[in-house]
Design a protein around this motif. Structure first.
Motif, PDB file in Angstrom:
ATOM      1  N   UNK A  74     -42.347  56.741 143.954  1.00  0.00           N
ATOM      2  CA  UNK A  74     -41.065  56.174 144.338  1.00  0.00           C
ATOM      3  C   UNK A  74     -40.139  57.234 144.902  1.00  0.00           C
ATOM      4  N   UNK A  75     -38.977  56.812 145.318  1.00  0.00           N
ATOM      5  CA  UNK A  75     -37.999  57.757 145.843  1.00  0.00           C
ATOM      6  C   UNK A  75     -37.474  58.664 144.748  1.00  0.00           C
ATOM      7  N   UNK A  76     -36.902  59.781 145.154  1.00  0.00           N
ATOM      8  CA  UNK A  76     -36.339  60.718 144.196  1.00  0.00           C
ATOM      9  C   UNK A  76     -35.080  60.098 143.610  1.00  0.00           C
ATOM     10  N   UNK A  77     -34.988  60.101 142.294  1.00  0.00           N
ATOM     11  CA  UNK A  77     -33.824  59.519 141.623  1.00  0.00           C
ATOM     12  C   UNK A  77     -32.640  60.456 141.762  1.00  0.00           C
ATOM     13  N   UNK A  78     -31.451  59.910 141.972  1.00  0.00           N
ATOM     14  CA  UNK A  78     -30.273  60.773 142.043  1.00  0.00           C
ATOM     15  C   UNK A  78     -29.983  61.420 140.706  1.00  0.00           C
ATOM     16  N   UNK A  79     -29.275  62.530 140.749  1.00  0.00           N
ATOM     17  CA  UNK A  79     -28.896  63.218 139.531  1.00  0.00           C
ATOM     18  C   UNK A  79     -27.973  62.291 138.750  1.00  0.00           C
ATOM     19  N   UNK A  80     -28.205  62.188 137.457  1.00  0.00           N
ATOM     20  CA  UNK A  80     -27.460  61.235 136.627  1.00  0.00           C
ATOM     21  C   UNK A  80     -25.969  61.486 136.698  1.00  0.00           C
ATOM     22  N   UNK A  81     -25.230  60.417 136.959  1.00  0.00           N
ATOM     23  CA  UNK A  81     -23.786  60.485 136.938  1.00  0.00           C
ATOM     24  C   UNK A  81     -23.136  61.032 138.195  1.00  0.00           C
ATOM     25  N   UNK A  82     -23.880  61.585 139.129  1.00  0.00           N
ATOM     26  CA  UNK A  82     -23.270  62.184 140.301  1.00  0.00           C
ATOM     27  C   UNK A  82     -23.428  61.325 141.539  1.00  0.00           C
ATOM     28  N   UNK A  83     -24.395  60.416 141.570  1.00  0.00           N
ATOM     29  CA  UNK A  83     -24.587  59.583 142.742  1.00  0.00           C
ATOM     30  C   UNK A  83     -25.095  60.377 143.932  1.00  0.00           C
ATOM     31  N   UNK A  84     -25.677  61.532 143.709  1.00  0.00           N
ATOM     32  CA  UNK A  84     -26.177  62.355 144.801  1.00  0.00           C
ATOM     33  C   UNK A  84     -27.684  62.193 144.907  1.00  0.00           C
ATOM     34  N   UNK A  85     -28.226  62.744 145.967  1.00  0.00           N
ATOM     35  CA  UNK A  85     -29.659  62.639 146.171  1.00  0.00           C
ATOM     36  C   UNK A  85     -30.149  63.922 146.819  1.00  0.00           C
ATOM     37  N   UNK A  86     -31.432  64.196 146.680  1.00  0.00           N
ATOM     38  CA  UNK A  86     -32.010  65.431 147.191  1.00  0.00           C
ATOM     39  C   UNK A  86     -31.921  65.472 148.714  1.00  0.00           C
ATOM     40  N   UNK A  87     -31.561  66.634 149.249  1.00  0.00           N
ATOM     41  CA  UNK A  87     -31.476  66.835 150.692  1.00  0.00           C
ATOM     42  C   UNK A  87     -32.744  67.545 151.159  1.00  0.00           C
ATOM     43  N   UNK A  88     -33.236  67.158 152.342  1.00  0.00           N
ATOM     44  CA  UNK A  88     -34.412  67.790 152.932  1.00  0.00           C
ATOM     45  C   UNK A  88     -34.059  68.260 154.341  1.00  0.00           C
ATOM     46  N   UNK A  89     -34.901  69.137 154.898  1.00  0.00           N
ATOM     47  CA  UNK A  89     -34.639  69.747 156.205  1.00  0.00           C
ATOM     48  C   UNK A  89     -35.648  69.241 157.218  1.00  0.00           C
ATOM     49  N   UNK A  90     -35.168  68.866 158.405  1.00  0.00           N
ATOM     50  CA  UNK A  90     -36.055  68.429 159.483  1.00  0.00           C
ATOM     51  C   UNK A  90     -36.858  69.635 159.969  1.00  0.00           C
ATOM     52  N   UNK A  91     -38.167  69.474 160.111  1.00  0.00           N
ATOM     53  CA  UNK A  91     -39.029  70.571 160.530  1.00  0.00           C
ATOM     54  C   UNK A  91     -38.828  70.926 162.003  1.00  0.00           C
ATOM     55  N   UNK A  92     -38.189  70.056 162.780  1.00  0.00           N
ATOM     56  CA  UNK A  92     -37.987  70.331 164.204  1.00  0.00           C
ATOM     57  C   UNK A  92     -36.615  70.957 164.472  1.00  0.00           C
ATOM     58  N   UNK A  93     -35.549  70.283 164.068  1.00  0.00           N
ATOM     59  CA  UNK A  93     -34.204  70.748 164.425  1.00  0.00           C
ATOM     60  C   UNK A  93     -33.489  71.482 163.289  1.00  0.00           C
ATOM     61  N   UNK A  94     -33.980  71.338 162.071  1.00  0.00           N
ATOM     62  CA  UNK A  94     -33.393  72.053 160.955  1.00  0.00           C
ATOM     63  C   UNK A  94     -32.221  71.362 160.283  1.00  0.00           C
ATOM     64  N   UNK A  95     -31.863  70.171 160.748  1.00  0.00           N
ATOM     65  CA  UNK A  95     -30.743  69.450 160.143  1.00  0.00           C
ATOM     66  C   UNK A  95     -31.128  69.004 158.738  1.00  0.00           C
ATOM     67  N   UNK A  96     -30.156  69.009 157.832  1.00  0.00           N
ATOM     68  CA  UNK A  96     -30.387  68.547 156.467  1.00  0.00           C
ATOM     69  C   UNK A  96     -29.919  67.104 156.356  1.00  0.00           C
ATOM     70  N   UNK A  97     -30.723  66.271 155.703  1.00  0.00           N
ATOM     71  CA  UNK A  97     -30.400  64.866 155.531  1.00  0.00           C
ATOM     72  C   UNK A  97     -30.939  64.385 154.197  1.00  0.00           C
ATOM     73  N   UNK A  98     -30.404  63.268 153.671  1.00  0.00           N
ATOM     74  CA  UNK A  98     -30.909  62.748 152.402  1.00  0.00           C
ATOM     75  C   UNK A  98     -32.377  62.343 152.506  1.00  0.00           C
ATOM     76  N   UNK A  99     -33.123  62.559 151.432  1.00  0.00           N
ATOM     77  CA  UNK A  99     -34.552  62.247 151.432  1.00  0.00           C
ATOM     78  C   UNK A  99     -34.812  60.784 151.781  1.00  0.00           C
TER      79      UNK A  99
END
Length: 98
Positions: free
Chosen positions: A46-71
């Protein structure tokens, strides 16, 4: 003087109660607008669960342009993460050294 003080306290109490009720209604509306949880991927994980209580999610980097975006918004192909199908088609850029 006593009547003025009474009305002042009454008005402040009514405004305070209205603010509390408005805040509670806004919280309920925000919870109702949250999207449904994403479905598990074909790999069975399944998808990565957000950190408890923060409503955030893991960020990943595009292998082409390098931009960071939510998983949850990233595209996973060939063992790498991409920001979109066009960058997955173009492939990874070589690492630059500064």
């Amino acid at each position: 003087m006593g009547k003025i003080l009474f009305w002042f306290i009454l008005i402040v109490a009514v405004l305070f109660a209205g603010r509390l009720l408005g805040h509670a209604a806004a919280k309920r509306a925000a919870r109702a607008r949250q999207p449904a949880p994403p479905r598990p991927t074909q790999s069975g994980r399944g998808p990565v669960a957000p950190v408890a209580g923060q409503g955030s999610e893991e960020m990943v980097r595009c292998a082409h342009c390098g931009i960071h975006l939510p998983r949850s918004e990233a595209l996973l192909q060939q063992g790498k993460t991409w920001c979109g199908s066009e960058h997955a088609r173009l492939g990874a850029r070589p690492e630059r050294t500064h």
